[in-house]
Write a protein that holds these residues in place. Structure first.
Motif, PDB file in Angstrom:
ATOM      1  N   ASN A  52       0.832  -1.205   0.000  1.00 57.10           N
ATOM      2  CA  ASN A  52       0.000   0.000   0.000  1.00 57.10           C
ATOM      3  C   ASN A  52       0.866   1.255   0.000  1.00 57.10           C
ATOM      4  N   VAL A  53       1.921   1.227   0.814  1.00 50.46           N
ATOM      5  CA  VAL A  53       2.836   2.378   0.866  1.00 50.46           C
ATOM      6  C   VAL A  53       3.508   2.574  -0.490  1.00 50.46           C
ATOM      7  N   VAL A  54       3.964   1.471  -1.103  1.00 54.82           N
ATOM      8  CA  VAL A  54       4.591   1.558  -2.427  1.00 54.82           C
ATOM      9  C   VAL A  54       3.624   2.183  -3.433  1.00 54.82           C
ATOM     10  N   ALA A  55       2.375   1.732  -3.418  1.00 54.85           N
ATOM     11  CA  ALA A  55       1.393   2.213  -4.387  1.00 54.85           C
ATOM     12  C   ALA A  55       1.088   3.697  -4.195  1.00 54.85           C
ATOM     13  N   PHE A 110       2.020   6.587  -6.820  1.00 55.31           N
ATOM     14  CA  PHE A 110       0.934   7.444  -7.311  1.00 55.31           C
ATOM     15  C   PHE A 110       1.301   8.916  -7.146  1.00 55.31           C
ATOM     16  N   GLU A 111       1.803   9.280  -5.967  1.00 56.98           N
ATOM     17  CA  GLU A 111       2.167  10.681  -5.710  1.00 56.98           C
ATOM     18  C   GLU A 111       3.310  11.126  -6.624  1.00 56.98           C
ATOM     19  N   MET A 112       4.288  10.240  -6.841  1.00 62.66           N
ATOM     20  CA  MET A 112       5.427  10.594  -7.689  1.00 62.66           C
ATOM     21  C   MET A 112       4.988  10.843  -9.129  1.00 62.66           C
ATOM     22  N   PHE A 119       5.204  14.609 -10.741  1.00 58.63           N
ATOM     23  CA  PHE A 119       6.266  14.885 -11.715  1.00 58.63           C
ATOM     24  C   PHE A 119       5.866  14.619 -13.157  1.00 58.63           C
ATOM     25  N   GLN A 120       4.778  13.919 -13.395  1.00 56.98           N
ATOM     26  CA  GLN A 120       4.405  13.591 -14.759  1.00 56.98           C
ATOM     27  C   GLN A 120       3.043  14.145 -15.183  1.00 56.98           C
ATOM     28  N   ALA A 162      -0.283  24.490 -12.533  1.00 60.44           N
ATOM     29  CA  ALA A 162      -1.240  24.121 -11.488  1.00 60.44           C
ATOM     30  C   ALA A 162      -0.791  24.686 -10.143  1.00 60.44           C
ATOM     31  N   GLY A 163      -1.753  25.178  -9.363  1.00 60.60           N
ATOM     32  CA  GLY A 163      -1.441  25.742  -8.058  1.00 60.60           C
ATOM     33  C   GLY A 163      -1.411  24.710  -6.956  1.00 60.60           C
ATOM     34  N   TYR A 164      -1.809  23.510  -7.238  1.00 61.21           N
ATOM     35  CA  TYR A 164      -1.785  22.431  -6.254  1.00 61.21           C
ATOM     36  C   TYR A 164      -1.532  21.119  -6.993  1.00 61.21           C
ATOM     37  N   VAL A 165      -1.203  20.080  -6.242  1.00 63.90           N
ATOM     38  CA  VAL A 165      -0.834  18.805  -6.860  1.00 63.90           C
ATOM     39  C   VAL A 165      -2.091  18.064  -7.295  1.00 63.90           C
TER      40      VAL A 165
END
Length: 582
Positions: free
Chosen positions: A366-369, A373-375, A379-380, A386-389
């Motif tokens: 779960n942590v890996v996923a 997802f956040e990475m 970055f992609q 955008a003002g937020y992620v």
């Protein structure tokens, strides 16, 4: 001559069983119909004209009919246990009401704090005196018991000068209707003796005599004739709050809070939509856990599978702006399910072939996923400006079509029906489902019976991943319509509660998902409408969840202990047989 009994005991028992079976169907059907009609009646205030004048009312009726069908399945599948579940819910709600009542015991304190004004009203000429606090017909005020103040004002004693024979009226009143402070007023002489006192005003004084009064809780001493020349004191403070007032206010506020909790989600169509869209995700997650838990695999990997399902569906949506929706949407559904399948297959293979603990492996995955997802999102997929992620908004062809206007209730409702049916078919009507049930009952017996337990464990985790991936797709393409950080807000772990509530029965999961989503939605409206603090709302939710799940958890662990005892007994018998042979 006696009558001859031609019916056998078995035929009589068969007849009774037939009646009981159909009685259960009747009760379940009646419960479903009553709930469907109640929800529709509450949504549209009992007005057929208002209902038919609402856009997509037929779809609202369809969804509520499905809600009724979930209640029917709940009654038919759990039978007597359904009554126990409902009684548990009632007890939990009563305890929640008690907690709310306790926290509302300070609701009457608003009568002891707030902005106020005082005034000495008289037609006599004022006496010149620079050492007094008040003059005839001039207002002065402040705030009693202001919060977060080092030395709050709890009483005032302000002086005024008067002559013998002056007729004065002393007023102590709330500054405006936002201040509900309940005041008393006293007239005191120079020695401090109380000459007159009042704790309220009459309706005539409020409506006709004194324009500044706000309510009958204001205090008025009207037309008092001063006995001598000199200084007098207007004393005022909030009235002491009676015990019955404290209890009455606490009861009234608790009643309003629970009305918001129990009826808030079905007061309006947009609120109803919040309940249904939340329920869809929770039911999908509950189905994912129920399938896996049926094989006694305590996997908590739905969170990671959800994130991968959302990520894959989002990437496809962002890169297919011109593909027709009728082609793109089925492809997105298939891709998100496949992503969940693959990510569920990993812990299944680790457990089946390497003996890895599924609880540890799924939590780590779960942590890996989530971090992957956040990475990728940061970055992609995040637009440069955008003002937020978050990703860009999906184009309309990649968003699940809405079936109820001004809500986010989408065709995911129909997808959910298909998932429930296929899950039931898998568990109850397929060889793989039989193997899952056998493994869930006794893993060693399944091994002895020739079941390929490694393959089945791996597959059951992967199949659970398919449903969790679809939940991620629903969040991304149906609710948020873009990829955002923390897209699930840990909703996946609440699917465990839904599955346990349903006793791991895939046909009961839709009901428990609806119930839990209703409590979640009701808590939002309870906080918003009844001004109940967020902490109290979460505490009530926690109590309800704990009480409802307690029985299921006890049953779950008792069953596991029973199986362990059987296994130990089997080993003991085998050891004795081996000793005898030797």
């Amino acid at each position: 001559m006696t009558a001859k009994n031609t019916g056998s005991p078995s035929e009589s028992n068969s007849s009774m069983s037939f009646i009981k079976k159909h009685l259960l169907l009747i009760v379940g059907g009646a419960a479903g119909i009553i709930v469907t009609l109640f929800v529709m009646n509450t949504l549209f205030d009992g007005s057929m004209e208002k209902m038919t004048g609402t856009t997509d009312w037929q779809n609202i009726l369809l969804v509520n009919a499905l809600v009724g069908a979930c209640i029917f399945l709940f009654v038919v599948e759990l039978r007597r246990q359904a009554i126990r579940v409902l009684l548990t819910v009632v007890v939990a709600l009563l305890l929640g009401f008690l907690v709310t009542f306790i926290f509302n015991l300070d609701s009457a304190e608003r009568f002891g704090a707030g902005e106020f004004r005082v005034q000495v009203v008289s037609e006599a000429e004022p006496t010149d005196n620079d050492d007094v606090d008040l003059e005839y017909n001039k207002r002065r005020g402040g705030e009693f018991n202001k919060p977060n103040v080092v030395a709050p004002v709890s009483e005032i004693a302000w002086t005024f000068a008067g002559r013998a024979g002056d007729s004065v009226s002393l007023l102590a009143y709330a500054k405006n209707r936002r201040s509900e402070v309940d005041l008393l007023v006293e007239l005191r002489d120079e020695a401090g003796a109380v000459l007159a006192a009042a704790t309220s005003a009459t309706e005539t004084q409020v409506d006709e005599t004194f324009d500044d009064l706000v309510s009958v809780k204001d205090a008025v001493i009207e037309g008092f004739e001063l006995p001598a020349d000199g200084l007098y004191t207007l004393y005022s403070r909030p009235e002491d709050i009676a015990t019955e007032t404290v209890l009455s206010e606490a009861l009234g506020q608790s009643r309003l809070a629970f009305e918001a909790l129990l009826l808030g989600p079905i007061e309006r169509v947009n609120r109803w939509g919040v309940w249904i869209q939340d329920a869809i995700t929770l039911i999908l997650l509950g189905m994912s856990f129920a399938i896996v838990f049926r094989a006694q695999q305590f996997s908590l990997g739905a969170e990671g599978q959800l994130y991968f399902g959302a990520l894959v569906s989002g990437i496809i949506a962002l890169n297919s702006p011109h593909v027709p929706g009728i082609i793109l949407i089925p492809f997105i559904i298939l891709a998100s399910g496949t992503a969940g399948f693959i990510y569920g297959l990993i812990p299944g293979a680790l457990k089946a072939y390497l003996g890895a603990n599924e609880l540890v492996s799924t939590l780590m995955l779960n942590v890996v996923a989530t971090r992957f997802f956040e990475m990728v999102l940061n970055f992609q997929l995040k637009p440069p400006d955008a003002g937020y992620v978050a990703s860009a908004k999906f184009t309309s062809n990649a968003v699940l079509p809405v079936i109820v206007d001004k809500t986010q209730v989408t065709i995911a409702v129909l997808l959910l029906v298909i998932v429930v049916f296929l899950s039931w078919l898998l568990i109850r009507r397929t060889p793989l489902g039989y193997e899952i049930r056998i493994i869930g009952s006794n893993l060693r017996f399944a091994d002895y019976g020739g079941v390929n337990t490694k393959r089945t464990i791996m597959l059951v985790m992967a199949i659970g991943g398919i449903v969790a991936g679809l939940a991620g797709m629903h969040l991304a393409n149906g609710i948020h319509r873009q990829l955002i950080l923390n897209i699930s807000f840990n909703l996946a772990f609440e699917g465990v509660v839904v599955a346990l509530l349903a006793r791991l029965n895939v046909l009961v999961v839709p009901f428990t998902g609806l119930l839990y989503a209703y409590l979640r939605a009701g808590a939002q409206f309870m906080e918003r409408d009844a001004n109940v603090s967020f902490e109290v709302v979460r505490m009530i939710q926690a109590i309800i969840i704990l009480l409802i799940t307690a029985e299921a958890l006890v049953t779950f662990f008792q069953a596991r202990q029973k199986r362990a005892d059987i296994d130990e007994e089997g080993h003991a018998v085998a050891a004795l047989d081996a000793a005898d042979d030797s």
